[in-house]
Design an enzyme around this catalytic site. Structure first.
Site, PDB file in Angstrom:
ATOM      1  N   HIS A   1     -14.668  27.350 113.411  1.00 57.40           N
ATOM      2  CA  HIS A   1     -13.684  26.674 113.538  1.00 57.40           C
ATOM      3  C   HIS A   1     -14.218  25.488 114.614  1.00 57.40           C
ATOM      4  O   HIS A   1     -13.000  26.308 115.708  1.00 57.40           O
ATOM      5  CB  HIS A   1     -11.880  27.093 112.892  1.00 57.40           C
ATOM      6  CG  HIS A   1     -10.565  25.539 113.178  1.00 57.40           C
ATOM      7  ND1 HIS A   1     -10.252  25.013 112.580  1.00 57.40           N
ATOM      8  CD2 HIS A   1     -11.499  24.326 113.831  1.00 57.40           C
ATOM      9  CE1 HIS A   1      -9.257  24.388 112.416  1.00 57.40           C
ATOM     10  NE2 HIS A   1     -10.209  23.298 113.211  1.00 57.40           N
TER      11      HIS A   1
ATOM     12  N   HIS B   1     -15.838  23.724 107.526  1.00 58.22           N
ATOM     13  CA  HIS B   1     -14.636  22.228 106.637  1.00 58.22           C
ATOM     14  C   HIS B   1     -15.633  21.437 107.641  1.00 58.22           C
ATOM     15  O   HIS B   1     -14.823  20.900 108.621  1.00 58.22           O
ATOM     16  CB  HIS B   1     -13.629  22.590 107.090  1.00 58.22           C
ATOM     17  CG  HIS B   1     -12.573  23.273 107.616  1.00 58.22           C
ATOM     18  ND1 HIS B   1     -13.248  23.225 109.442  1.00 58.22           N
ATOM     19  CD2 HIS B   1     -12.210  23.979 108.458  1.00 58.22           C
ATOM     20  CE1 HIS B   1     -12.713  23.929 110.312  1.00 58.22           C
ATOM     21  NE2 HIS B   1     -11.545  24.311 109.099  1.00 58.22           N
TER      22      HIS B   1
ATOM     23  N   ASN C   1      -5.477  34.330 110.812  1.00 59.23           N
ATOM     24  CA  ASN C   1      -4.652  33.157 111.484  1.00 59.23           C
ATOM     25  C   ASN C   1      -2.925  33.986 110.947  1.00 59.23           C
ATOM     26  O   ASN C   1      -2.147  33.004 110.741  1.00 59.23           O
ATOM     27  CB  ASN C   1      -4.869  31.823 112.108  1.00 59.23           C
ATOM     28  CG  ASN C   1      -4.592  31.360 110.237  1.00 59.23           C
ATOM     29  OD1 ASN C   1      -5.219  31.700 109.643  1.00 59.23           O
ATOM     30  ND2 ASN C   1      -4.442  30.036 110.551  1.00 59.23           N
TER      31      ASN C   1
ATOM     32  N   HIS D   1       1.527  25.262 103.406  1.00 56.29           N
ATOM     33  CA  HIS D   1       3.198  24.859 104.154  1.00 56.29           C
ATOM     34  C   HIS D   1       4.255  24.705 103.483  1.00 56.29           C
ATOM     35  O   HIS D   1       4.089  23.574 102.139  1.00 56.29           O
ATOM     36  CB  HIS D   1       2.871  23.868 105.384  1.00 56.29           C
ATOM     37  CG  HIS D   1       1.880  24.451 106.430  1.00 56.29           C
ATOM     38  ND1 HIS D   1       2.096  25.621 107.591  1.00 56.29           N
ATOM     39  CD2 HIS D   1       0.903  23.808 106.235  1.00 56.29           C
ATOM     40  CE1 HIS D   1       0.994  25.154 108.516  1.00 56.29           C
ATOM     41  NE2 HIS D   1       0.071  24.820 108.082  1.00 56.29           N
TER      42      HIS D   1
ATOM     43  N   HIS E   1      -6.213  30.860 103.184  1.00 59.70           N
ATOM     44  CA  HIS E   1      -5.282  31.424 104.682  1.00 59.70           C
ATOM     45  C   HIS E   1      -4.209  31.981 102.970  1.00 59.70           C
ATOM     46  O   HIS E   1      -3.751  30.657 102.287  1.00 59.70           O
ATOM     47  CB  HIS E   1      -4.684  30.114 105.138  1.00 59.70           C
ATOM     48  CG  HIS E   1      -5.483  28.922 105.546  1.00 59.70           C
ATOM     49  ND1 HIS E   1      -5.932  29.767 107.063  1.00 59.70           N
ATOM     50  CD2 HIS E   1      -6.954  28.780 105.562  1.00 59.70           C
ATOM     51  CE1 HIS E   1      -6.843  29.468 107.773  1.00 59.70           C
ATOM     52  NE2 HIS E   1      -7.717  28.428 107.396  1.00 59.70           N
ATOM     53  N   PHE E   2      -4.270  32.929 102.616  1.00 64.28           N
ATOM     54  CA  PHE E   2      -2.671  33.212 102.367  1.00 64.28           C
ATOM     55  C   PHE E   2      -1.611  34.044 102.821  1.00 64.28           C
ATOM     56  O   PHE E   2      -0.658  34.439 102.073  1.00 64.28           O
ATOM     57  CB  PHE E   2      -3.221  34.669 101.360  1.00 64.28           C
ATOM     58  CG  PHE E   2      -4.302  33.765  99.827  1.00 64.28           C
ATOM     59  CD1 PHE E   2      -4.271  32.688  99.644  1.00 64.28           C
ATOM     60  CD2 PHE E   2      -4.919  34.787  99.192  1.00 64.28           C
ATOM     61  CE1 PHE E   2      -4.946  31.871  98.320  1.00 64.28           C
ATOM     62  CE2 PHE E   2      -5.750  34.161  97.984  1.00 64.28           C
ATOM     63  CZ  PHE E   2      -5.780  32.823  97.899  1.00 64.28           C
ATOM     64  N   ARG E   3      -1.381  33.693 104.144  1.00 56.01           N
ATOM     65  CA  ARG E   3      -0.538  33.958 104.546  1.00 56.01           C
ATOM     66  C   ARG E   3       0.257  35.053 105.139  1.00 56.01           C
ATOM     67  O   ARG E   3       1.796  35.295 105.552  1.00 56.01           O
ATOM     68  CB  ARG E   3       0.889  32.274 104.360  1.00 56.01           C
ATOM     69  CG  ARG E   3       0.348  31.190 104.476  1.00 56.01           C
ATOM     70  CD  ARG E   3      -0.101  30.614 105.832  1.00 56.01           C
ATOM     71  NE  ARG E   3      -0.687  29.436 105.682  1.00 56.01           N
ATOM     72  CZ  ARG E   3      -1.752  28.603 106.847  1.00 56.01           C
ATOM     73  NH1 ARG E   3      -1.980  28.595 107.564  1.00 56.01           N
ATOM     74  NH2 ARG E   3      -1.054  27.544 106.673  1.00 56.01           N
TER      75      ARG E   3
ATOM     76  N   ASP F   1     -10.471  25.728 102.280  1.00 55.86           N
ATOM     77  CA  ASP F   1      -9.250  25.482 103.591  1.00 55.86           C
ATOM     78  C   ASP F   1      -7.663  25.978 102.719  1.00 55.86           C
ATOM     79  O   ASP F   1      -7.210  25.094 103.212  1.00 55.86           O
ATOM     80  CB  ASP F   1      -9.554  24.863 103.954  1.00 55.86           C
ATOM     81  CG  ASP F   1      -9.015  24.405 105.764  1.00 55.86           C
ATOM     82  OD1 ASP F   1      -8.765  26.193 105.754  1.00 55.86           O
ATOM     83  OD2 ASP F   1      -8.130  24.150 106.332  1.00 55.86           O
TER      84      ASP F   1
END
Length: 441
Positions: free
Chosen positions: A178, A231, A93, A306, A61-63, A302
């Site tokens: 997921h 995961h 996401n 944050h 997840h590189f946001r 994964d």
């Protein structure tokens, strides 16, 4: 004129047939010879080092867009190549969600000239875009479809069987899942204890994962759609998947193979909080038991960063997720050094496995004609994961201060030396990953 653009000399090369001492020649970004002689424009001395197929991390997840304070495509991919990773599949996401052709095109445009490693982007499933997914999953640069059955970071969610079946009927590529049961987790929110992150796996308990995995396996069989469950955290899920390998593959993560809740929550607090959770030492040992029996197909980080400020909020206001793309290979090389798995098995989980599961074109093995993607490692290097080595924008790792054996020395992507001994190349050359099932752009 040189015979090759690059030759890797004097290393132990992990080919399809096993490890051999051989020089590898590269021409026009592809492997042009194994056991070669001749000259080259660039020669890399790999004496005392092992040359592995390029490591592929199929869950990050590189946001970007929308959450760049946590990470972006440049910083996340820089972390990847510093950790020996040559390609990543990035999750949907973001803000806005990656759930349309326009959003995929936007990510590919943002990646051009900025991402250090090769890449593909998942499209997120929703109840609204279900019928469009068959077309969306075939877009060049798309890793496939991702379903969130349980709420996690962001707003993507497909919780009801009716909508899950619609998603599964729309398309033919393997769907990433997921698997946590939203209804059960809503009912169990009272199990969360304010200020106590060790209550996280009590809330999101084994049954939340097992229930969702049972449901998605049943729906996959009913719809005839192959799935990939991400995961995995419980041995019972792996037993279920082992009985359904004709339709299901699965992933485990280094953190679930390394951390145990009894030790992690007192030491790390909310920095150990992720979805699905870090569970007990017995769970961790159970994952290893099934790993040794060959049930998990791939290893994904994964990577879900944050900011420190967000992670230090009082539980349960703290967000779930931890960085991991840069530490994926170092952690697993240490497990190799400790005798928990063989280097050959690690290669299966990080290159050959992703190639097989996702149908990658010309990646995942050291073989004639394949992309010249190599992860060069020093199996004997003893070192400590230090804060200043980490490149993620979030600025922390649950593994800082850990002393390990085995270190990534070099990351070579399509014949370009992108990282060597901690130093990056002058420019990012990442390009979209190509899949056998997707037409060339």
């Amino acid at each position: 004129m040189p015979s090759y653009d690059m030759i890797l000399r004097n290393g132990t090369v992990w080919t399809v047939g096993g490890p051999i001492r051989a020089d590898v020649g590269v021409k026009d970004g592809r492997i042009a010879g194994i056991g070669v002689a001749g000259d080259a424009g660039e020669t890399i001395d790999c004496t005392g080092l092992d040359v592995l197929p390029g490591v592929i991390d199929s869950q990050v997840h590189f946001r970007e867009p929308g959450l760049e304070a946590k990470e972006d495509l440049e910083s996340g991919s820089r972390s990847a190549v510093l950790g020996g990773v040559t390609a990543v599949f990035e999750m949907p996401n973001t803000k806005p969600n990656t759930d349309s052709a326009e959003a995929i095109a936007d990510k590919l445009a943002r990646a051009r000239g900025r991402m250090w490693c090769d890449h593909a982007f998942y499209v997120g499933a929703t109840a609204d875009n279900a019928e469009a997914l068959a077309e969306l999953e075939m877009l060049p640069g798309t890793a496939g479809v991702k379903i969130f059955m349980g709420s996690s970071t962001g707003s993507l969610l497909v919780a009801e069987d009716e909508h899950l079946a619609r998603v599964l009927r729309s398309g033919r590529r393997r769907v990433a899942i997921h698997a946590e049961d939203e209804e059960r987790m809503i009912a169990r929110q009272g199990e969360r204890v304010e200020g106590d992150p060790s209550s996280h796996p009590v809330w999101r308990d084994d049954e939340s994962a097992l229930l969702a995995t049972r449901r998605i396996l049943r729906l996959a069989r009913e719809t005839g759609r192959k799935i990939h469950i991400l995961h995995i955290t419980t041995p019972d899920e792996l037993a279920l998947i082992a009985a359904n390998k004709d339709i299901a593959t699965c992933e485990v993560t280094p953190q679930h193979l390394t951390l145990a809740g009894e030790e992690a929550y007192p030491r790390l607090g909310t920095h150990a909080q992720m979805n699905p959770p870090i569970r007990s030492g017995a769970h961790r040992d159970g994952l290893w038991r099934y790993l040794r029996q060959g049930v998990p197909d791939v290893l994904g980080s994964d990577h879900a960063p944050h900011t420190i400020e967000e992670k230090t909020r009082t539980y349960p206001a703290s967000p779930s997720g931890m960085p991991g793309v840069q530490t994926l290979l170092p952690l697993m090389l240490d497990h190799v050094a400790q005798g928990r798995l063989s280097l050959q098995h690690l290669i299966e989980l990080t290159s050959a496995g992703p190639q097989r599961v996702f149908g990658l074109r010309t990646k995942g093995r050291i073989a004639l004609g394949y992309d010249a993607d190599f992860t060069v490692v020093d199996l004997k290097a003893r070192w400590t994961i230090e804060q200043d080595w980490l490149a993620s924008r979030c600025g922390w790792s649950p593994f800082t201060g850990m002393e390990i054996t085995g270190k990534p020395v070099g990351t070579i992507i399509r014949g370009h030396r992108v990282m060597w001994e901690g130093t990056l190349a002058n420019a990012a050359i990442g390009a979209p990953v190509q899949y056998d099932s997707v037409p060339l752009s």
